[in-house]
Design an enzyme around this catalytic site. Structure first.
Site, PDB file in Angstrom:
ATOM      1  N   ASP A  60     -11.570 -18.336   1.940  1.00  0.00           N
ATOM      2  CA  ASP A  60     -10.873 -19.623   2.345  1.00  0.00           C
ATOM      3  C   ASP A  60     -12.017 -20.773   2.073  1.00  0.00           C
ATOM      4  OD1 ASP A  60      -9.196 -21.018   4.167  1.00  0.00           O
ATOM      5  OD2 ASP A  60     -10.956 -21.630   5.026  1.00  0.00           O
TER       6      ASP A  60
ATOM      7  N   GLU B 218      -9.869 -19.629  -3.132  1.00  0.00           N
ATOM      8  CA  GLU B 218      -9.152 -20.766  -2.525  1.00  0.00           C
ATOM      9  C   GLU B 218      -9.960 -21.931  -3.147  1.00  0.00           C
ATOM     10  OE1 GLU B 218      -6.785 -22.860   0.975  1.00  0.00           O
ATOM     11  OE2 GLU B 218      -8.773 -22.228   1.599  1.00  0.00           O
TER      12      GLU B 218
END
Length: 791
Positions: free
Chosen positions: A430, A466
């Protein structure tokens, strides 16, 4: 005030105020009146030491009280042997002379003292000072401590927020290396290191709160290590053959009718044959689990009666989230998670974890003190030039300072643990750009990326970035180095725009359908560096993408201000659910178009759980706090023929992908023939059957023909033989009316067989129509046709 009340005043709430104008950054003396509850004295008054040093000593040596005011003596602390500084965490082992016990080790670089706190079944606390200090690691071996023991730490040091020092020994802290966590994080005032309700809020974070937090925070649990993982059970699916299925452990299993009620919402539920059967029938090769590290709920959600559902608020990087365990929270969650991984591997499915190492649940300077902040605030977090404040590249209040060796070690130790001891096959990071920042800027030579690249364990697993964060320069799609794949949001945007008729031309779409060579054809990267997706957990579901144009997040309690407004969605003529049969038929066709485009594109496709069966969130594009029917997968959709047919189409296209290597290439297209008498590996056609020119790429177009040659696929198979396959022509038509498309003749094909037509509701059997090259084919409005070349 009685002597008993005076005694309580020494032990219980007090604060240290700070004068912002003081040049030394030290606290000014102040008398504080605070409220305490229960049998404790109300309105206790106390004068604080300006530098906060006296409290640390008071916490370590409690004044004696005799007579009627005597308090119950604390349990006698066990003997603590020196132990070892490595490995960090609590590790059960056999110590000197064959004595079994647990070694405790905690990095706390700037601390003045560390107490290990042991808790019995009734919650009684026994404090054991750790007196051994080696390379900034406090450690000790406690004989007789076995699996199941609950524990935490109290760390002593200076309270000086103006310089970033925030030690507060009144707060029980979770071990960052805890393998299991018992209890749920709540956020009463006692778990904050500062006086949360201080009248002058702009300096509230500088006023220390000395109320004890132990009874309000979860504890770490000693876990007996279990070295029964068998390496060869891993599927080890090559990247080019991978199909990722993003799911939420709780949401995927909570409503499944064939999973026993006591297992729904748990790791054991995901390991159940009913859950695995759906995954294998679809044909996915990996599940990407939304965060399963122990996480906490944010205060603003708890105050609204909601919870963090997605889990992007980690606080325990080694512990499986206890609320997803059917085995309880006393350590059983560890074995349950391992059994889930075993079950998925046995079905040929890899396990990828969505991990959140960019920030923690402690938020900004007004956040709670749960773990790292109280261990060494300056050592773990990025601080601004004003050390009271946190550098926030994540939008969540803080950012881990990955350049610091101890933070880098925490992250890499955690990653290796999940691979070697828990059996997972990869990670999706993330906001990975935040991890790649050196001092400020994103740096692809950063310590984090360098360590991963050389680590003998981590460089062998699947690594997905990401590739962005919320800071300046944080958007880094296409910039991560070899070994990494990336979520490709440019693929998402181009495909959405094409099917809603918003692309000005087809240049971008051409790149996205063929592996995004403009982004990834450098440094030895391959097409599978692109993780293609149309939807993800964050945003509309696929069904909502064709049913809503605007977000409807009222249930989140934030006035519909949360969630993106850039949805690139088309509602097909009506906002929300509709009774109009034509609108609903068009929406289902658009779903088939989007799914088919995704699964036929070069790169690694990622599906979101439930998109294949028409799952809806009612237009909520930010369901992070919806731990209810909004966020859970509704399995009753499969009882409806139209949604069951969508699931069957998904499985059928995935079967095509698995069968035909031309649809999952390991190298980028060259646009050239691989042999003198061969065809180019890739060709583009307009609807009149001619190859596209440079000018065609810049012209508005709703129809695109894509020829994939299977005659000479680059690379060889495991035996060194050339890889050959059928050739295919895909026709994508986003227009509202049918169009005539002239099928390319010689040398491209003598004839074509129609194998897929998304205009058809019933996809049980392939169309099977055979057409000669040069034939003019009518392409239905808004549809994808896939034709196989037959020579």
């Amino acid at each position: 005030m009685s002597s008993a009340a005076e005694q309580e005043a020494v032990q219980e709430p007090a604060g240290t105020a700070v004068e912002p104008g003081q040049p030394s950054g030290r606290a000014a003396p102040v008398t504080v009146r605070t409220e305490v509850t229960g049998t404790e004295a109300a309105g206790a008054v106390r004068t604080e030491d300006p530098n906060g040093l006296r409290v640390a000593a008071a916490q370590m040596v409690r004044p004696e009280v005799t007579g009627r005011e005597a308090v119950r003596a604390e349990p006698r602390a066990p003997v603590v042997w020196p132990g070892a500084p490595m490995p960090l965490g609590a590790r059960f082992r056999v110590g000197p002379d064959g004595v079994a016990g647990t070694n405790f080790a905690l990095w706390a670089g700037g601390a003045e003292a560390v107490e290990l706190c042991l808790f019995d079944e009734d919650g009684n606390e026994t404090r054991c000072p750790l007196t051994e200090l080696t390379h900034e690691i406090w450690h000790g071996f406690v004989p007789g401590i076995r699996a199941g023991q609950r524990y935490g730490y109290r760390v002593h040091g200076r309270w000086d927020p103006w310089t970033g020092a925030r030690w507060n020994a009144a707060k029980l802290l979770l071990d960052p290396y805890a393998r299991a966590v018992d209890g749920t994080f709540t956020l009463p005032p006692e778990v904050y290191g500062h006086m949360r309700d201080w009248p002058d809020q702009h300096v509230a974070d500088t006023v220390r709160d000395d109320r004890d937090s132990a009874r309000y925070v979860p504890k770490g649990v000693v876990v007996h290590d279990d070295d029964d993982w068998v390496e060869d059970r891993r599927p080890k699916t090559p990247w080019a053959d991978s199909v990722i299925y993003e799911l939420h452990v709780r949401g995927f299993t909570k409503l499944h009718p064939d999973i026993p009620p006591e297992l729904r919402g748990t790791y054991a539920g995901l390991a159940h044959p009913a859950a695995i059967d759906h995954l294998t029938r679809l044909g996915v090769t990996a599940v990407e689990l939304l965060p399963v590290h122990q996480f906490a709920h944010e205060d603003h959600l708890l105050r609204r009666g909601l919870h963090n559902y997605w889990g992007y608020n980690s606080i325990g990087y080694f512990a499986p989230h206890a609320d997803y365990s059917a085995s309880g929270s006393a350590g059983g969650q560890v074995g349950e998670f391992k059994r889930m991984v075993h079950a998925l591997h046995s079905a040929g499915i890899e396990v990828i974890l969505d991990v959140v190492y960019n920030h923690t649940a402690e938020a900004g300077e007004l956040g709670p003190m749960l773990s790292l902040r109280g261990i060494d605030n300056r050592g773990y977090y990025r601080l601004q030039h004003d050390p009271r404040r946190y550098a926030d590249y994540t939008g969540c209040g803080n950012t881990l300072h990955v350049v610091q060796p101890q933070v880098l070690r925490l992250i890499t130790d955690s990653l290796r643990y999940w691979v070697t001891e828990m059996g997972v096959d990869g990670f999706r990071f993330d906001l990975a750009a935040a991890l790649a920042r050196s001092m400020h800027d994103v740096d692809m030579l950063s310590p984090f990326l360098a360590v991963i690249a050389q680590d003998p364990v981590l460089r062998r697993v699947k690594l997905i970035a990401e590739p962005w964060d919320v800071g300046n320069g944080g958007y880094q799609v296409g910039a991560f180095p070899p070994l990494w794949t990336e979520w490709n949001d440019r693929y998402r945007d181009a495909v959405r725009d094409f099917w809603r008729g918003a692309l000005p031309d087809v240049r971008d779409l051409g790149y996205r359908l063929t592996g995004s060579s403009d982004l990834y054809a450098w440094g030895g990267r391959r097409p599978y560096a692109s993780v293609n997706f149309v939807t993800a957990h964050d945003g509309f579901t696929l069904r909502d993408l064709v049913s809503y144009e605007h977000k409807h997040n009222e249930a989140n309690g934030e006035g519909n201000r949360d969630g993106t407004g850039d949805n690139r969605a088309w509602n097909c003529g009506a906002e929300g659910e509709s009774d109009d049969p034509e609108i609903n038929a068009l929406r289902r066709r658009q779903l088939r178009n989007l799914l088919t485009t995704l699964l036929l594109s070069t790169g690694v496709p990622m599906l979101v759980a439930g998109d294949e069966m028409g799952r809806t969130q009612g237009g909520n594009n930010n369901a992070y706090c919806q731990d209810n029917e909004i966020g859970w997968l509704d399995w009753s959709l499969l009882e409806h023929p139209e949604w069951r047919e969508l699931t069957e189409l998904t499985a059928r296209v995935l079967k095509l992908r698995q069968t035909h290597p031309v649809l999952r290439r390991r190298a980028f297209f060259s646009g050239r023939a691989q042999a003198p008498d061969g065809l180019r590996d890739l060709a583009w056609f307009t609807r009149d059957g001619r190859e596209m020119t440079e000018g065609d790429w810049y012209a508005p177009a709703a129809t695109l023909g894509l020829y994939l040659s299977g005659r000479d696929i680059p690379g060889r198979d495991a035996r060194g033989e050339p890889v050959t396959d059928d050739s295919f022509l895909a026709v994508l038509h986003a227009g509202a009316e049918p169009v005539a498309f002239a099928l390319p003749g010689a040398p491209w094909a003598a004839a074509y067989e129609l194998v897929l037509d998304t205009s058809r509701e019933d996809q049980a059997e392939p169309p099977g129509t055979v057409l000669e090259g040069g034939t003019e084919l009518t392409v239905p409005a808004r549809s994808v046709l896939l034709l196989r070349v037959t020579d």
